[in-house]
Design a protein around this motif. Structure first.
Motif, mmCIF file in Angstrom:
data_model
loop_
_atom_site.group_PDB
_atom_site.id
_atom_site.type_symbol
_atom_site.label_atom_id
_atom_site.label_comp_id
_atom_site.label_asym_id
_atom_site.label_seq_id
_atom_site.Cartn_x
_atom_site.Cartn_y
_atom_site.Cartn_z
ATOM 1 N N UNK A 27 0.334 3.485 5.818
ATOM 2 C CA UNK A 27 0.451 2.106 6.285
ATOM 3 C C UNK A 27 -0.923 1.484 6.500
ATOM 4 N N UNK A 28 -1.880 2.268 6.993
ATOM 5 C CA UNK A 28 -3.231 1.739 7.242
ATOM 6 C C UNK A 28 -3.892 1.280 5.955
ATOM 7 N N UNK A 29 -3.779 2.095 4.892
ATOM 8 C CA UNK A 29 -4.359 1.715 3.599
ATOM 9 C C UNK A 29 -3.721 0.430 3.084
ATOM 10 N N UNK A 30 -2.398 0.368 3.196
ATOM 11 C CA UNK A 30 -1.678 -0.809 2.703
ATOM 12 C C UNK A 30 -2.097 -2.057 3.466
ATOM 13 N N UNK A 31 -2.128 -1.966 4.789
ATOM 14 C CA UNK A 31 -2.486 -3.128 5.595
ATOM 15 C C UNK A 31 -3.929 -3.557 5.357
ATOM 16 N N UNK A 32 -4.829 -2.568 5.239
ATOM 17 C CA UNK A 32 -6.232 -2.933 5.000
ATOM 18 C C UNK A 32 -6.392 -3.583 3.637
ATOM 19 N N UNK A 33 -5.713 -3.044 2.633
ATOM 20 C CA UNK A 33 -5.796 -3.631 1.298
ATOM 21 C C UNK A 33 -5.295 -5.061 1.267
ATOM 22 N N UNK A 34 -4.159 -5.324 1.902
ATOM 23 C CA UNK A 34 -3.613 -6.678 1.938
ATOM 24 C C UNK A 34 -4.509 -7.602 2.765
ATOM 25 N N UNK A 35 -5.070 -7.076 3.849
ATOM 26 C CA UNK A 35 -5.984 -7.864 4.679
ATOM 27 C C UNK A 35 -7.231 -8.269 3.894
ATOM 28 N N UNK A 36 -7.675 -7.399 2.988
ATOM 29 C CA UNK A 36 -8.885 -7.676 2.208
ATOM 30 C C UNK A 36 -8.614 -8.577 1.004
ATOM 31 N N UNK A 37 -7.345 -8.954 0.804
ATOM 32 C CA UNK A 37 -7.058 -9.938 -0.239
ATOM 33 C C UNK A 37 -6.192 -9.469 -1.377
ATOM 34 N N UNK A 38 -5.729 -8.219 -1.359
ATOM 35 C CA UNK A 38 -4.826 -7.769 -2.416
ATOM 36 C C UNK A 38 -3.511 -8.548 -2.346
ATOM 37 N N UNK A 39 -2.912 -8.799 -3.502
ATOM 38 C CA UNK A 39 -1.653 -9.546 -3.565
ATOM 39 C C UNK A 39 -0.438 -8.638 -3.400
ATOM 40 N N UNK A 40 -0.590 -7.360 -3.764
ATOM 41 C CA UNK A 40 0.559 -6.462 -3.735
ATOM 42 C C UNK A 40 0.053 -5.027 -3.655
ATOM 43 N N UNK A 41 0.969 -4.117 -3.323
ATOM 44 C CA UNK A 41 0.625 -2.707 -3.160
ATOM 45 C C UNK A 41 1.756 -1.893 -3.776
ATOM 46 N N UNK A 42 1.443 -1.089 -4.792
ATOM 47 C CA UNK A 42 2.455 -0.302 -5.490
ATOM 48 C C UNK A 42 2.052 1.173 -5.432
ATOM 49 N N UNK A 43 2.756 1.979 -4.613
ATOM 50 C CA UNK A 43 2.380 3.395 -4.488
ATOM 51 C C UNK A 43 2.769 4.211 -5.719
ATOM 52 N N UNK A 44 1.898 5.156 -6.082
ATOM 53 C CA UNK A 44 2.226 6.098 -7.147
ATOM 54 C C UNK A 44 3.141 7.184 -6.580
ATOM 55 N N UNK A 45 4.055 7.719 -7.415
ATOM 56 C CA UNK A 45 4.338 7.325 -8.802
ATOM 57 C C UNK A 45 5.241 6.091 -8.840
ATOM 58 N N UNK A 46 5.180 5.355 -9.919
ATOM 59 C CA UNK A 46 6.004 4.166 -10.060
ATOM 60 C C UNK A 46 6.460 4.035 -11.504
ATOM 61 N N UNK A 47 7.530 3.277 -11.699
ATOM 62 C CA UNK A 47 8.009 2.997 -13.054
ATOM 63 C C UNK A 47 7.172 1.874 -13.657
ATOM 64 N N UNK A 48 6.814 2.022 -14.926
ATOM 65 C CA UNK A 48 5.997 1.008 -15.594
ATOM 66 C C UNK A 48 6.711 -0.346 -15.649
ATOM 67 N N UNK A 49 8.031 -0.321 -15.711
ATOM 68 C CA UNK A 49 8.781 -1.583 -15.715
ATOM 69 C C UNK A 49 8.558 -2.340 -14.417
ATOM 70 N N UNK A 50 8.462 -1.602 -13.292
ATOM 71 C CA UNK A 50 8.217 -2.264 -12.016
ATOM 72 C C UNK A 50 6.803 -2.833 -11.977
ATOM 73 N N UNK A 51 5.834 -2.084 -12.505
ATOM 74 C CA UNK A 51 4.458 -2.583 -12.551
ATOM 75 C C UNK A 51 4.394 -3.873 -13.358
ATOM 76 N N UNK A 52 5.046 -3.888 -14.507
ATOM 77 C CA UNK A 52 5.061 -5.082 -15.349
ATOM 78 C C UNK A 52 5.679 -6.262 -14.617
ATOM 79 N N UNK A 53 6.784 -6.011 -13.911
ATOM 80 C CA UNK A 53 7.453 -7.080 -13.163
ATOM 81 C C UNK A 53 6.548 -7.626 -12.060
#
Length: 225
Positions: free
Chosen positions: A84-110
């Motif tokens: 949660x700390x990594x996710x919150x810090x990333x979003x606080x620093x300006x990231x638009x989204x956070x997708x944890x590995x592993x993930x489906x490529x279709x979701x990444x594309x979406x």
């Protein structure tokens, strides 16, 4: 759509690259902080896919530098770190989204498409200008409901100009966005001129109510007739 993947794991990098290229994205890659900023400092991207766990400086350091420089490219963190700390810090620093590995490529594309629509098209999946309609998801353009048969580069040029309607697009920026950073190896823009010429003819033949207007020596813009 132009995407930069910043990922040091070679198998993951190639998997994302090959998958997204099949979606007709223009993909560029970097494997660490320094190589990433060699590209980010020169080129604009619709989306940056950023791993946190990079050699040397982390992906979060890249986010901090993006924020410091005022660079507003869309960013999706794609990382095995799912705290949660990594996710919150990333979003606080300006990231638009956070997708944890592993993930489906279709979701990444979406997620990439969703960020582009949200940031550039107010959430729409179509661009409509006069009697021109562009289906972004399926990469098809229509004039009065009739499909405009375009090759990949012609569509990319039309889409980029339509996304910037009535704005002057520098020919270098257009070339970089559609052809990527390898245009640095060319000594002329003849490859752009031929595609623009063909696109103009197709628009005219289909009685489009828009045209690609050249601003001599500078670039192009899409305008209504």
């Amino acid at each position: 759509m132009k995407v930069l993947i910043i990922e040091d794991e070679e198998e993951m990098l190639q998997n994302m690259k090959q998958t997204l290229e099949k979606e007709d994205y223009l993909i560029e890659t970097a494997t660490d902080y320094d190589s990433a900023f060699l590209k980010i400092g020169v080129y604009d991207y619709d989306c940056i896919l950023l791993d946190i766990s990079l050699p040397g400086k982390s992906g979060l350091e890249i986010l901090k530098e993006l924020k410091k420089r005022g660079i507003s490219d869309g960013v999706i963190i794609v990382s095995a770190k799912n705290s949660l700390d990594d996710k919150l810090e990333g979003l606080h620093l300006g990231a638009d989204d956070y997708l944890p590995k592993p993930f489906h490529m279709a979701e990444l594309n979406a997620r990439i498409k969703a960020i582009f629509r949200r940031r550039n098209l107010q959430g729409d999946t179509f661009i409509e200008i006069e009697n021109l309609k562009i289906d972004i998801e399926n990469r098809i353009a229509f004039i009065e409901g009739e499909e405009l048969l375009l090759n990949r580069k012609e569509f990319d040029i039309l889409f980029y100009l339509a996304s910037n309607k009535n704005r002057l697009v520098n020919k270098t920026a257009l070339a970089e966005h559609v052809w990527g950073d390898h245009i640095d190896q060319t000594d002329s823009f003849d490859f752009i001129y031929s595609q623009i010429k063909n696109l103009r003819k197709k628009l005219k033949d289909h009685q489009a109510q828009v045209e690609v207007k050249a601003i001599y020596g500078i670039g192009y813009k899409l305008v209504s007739l």
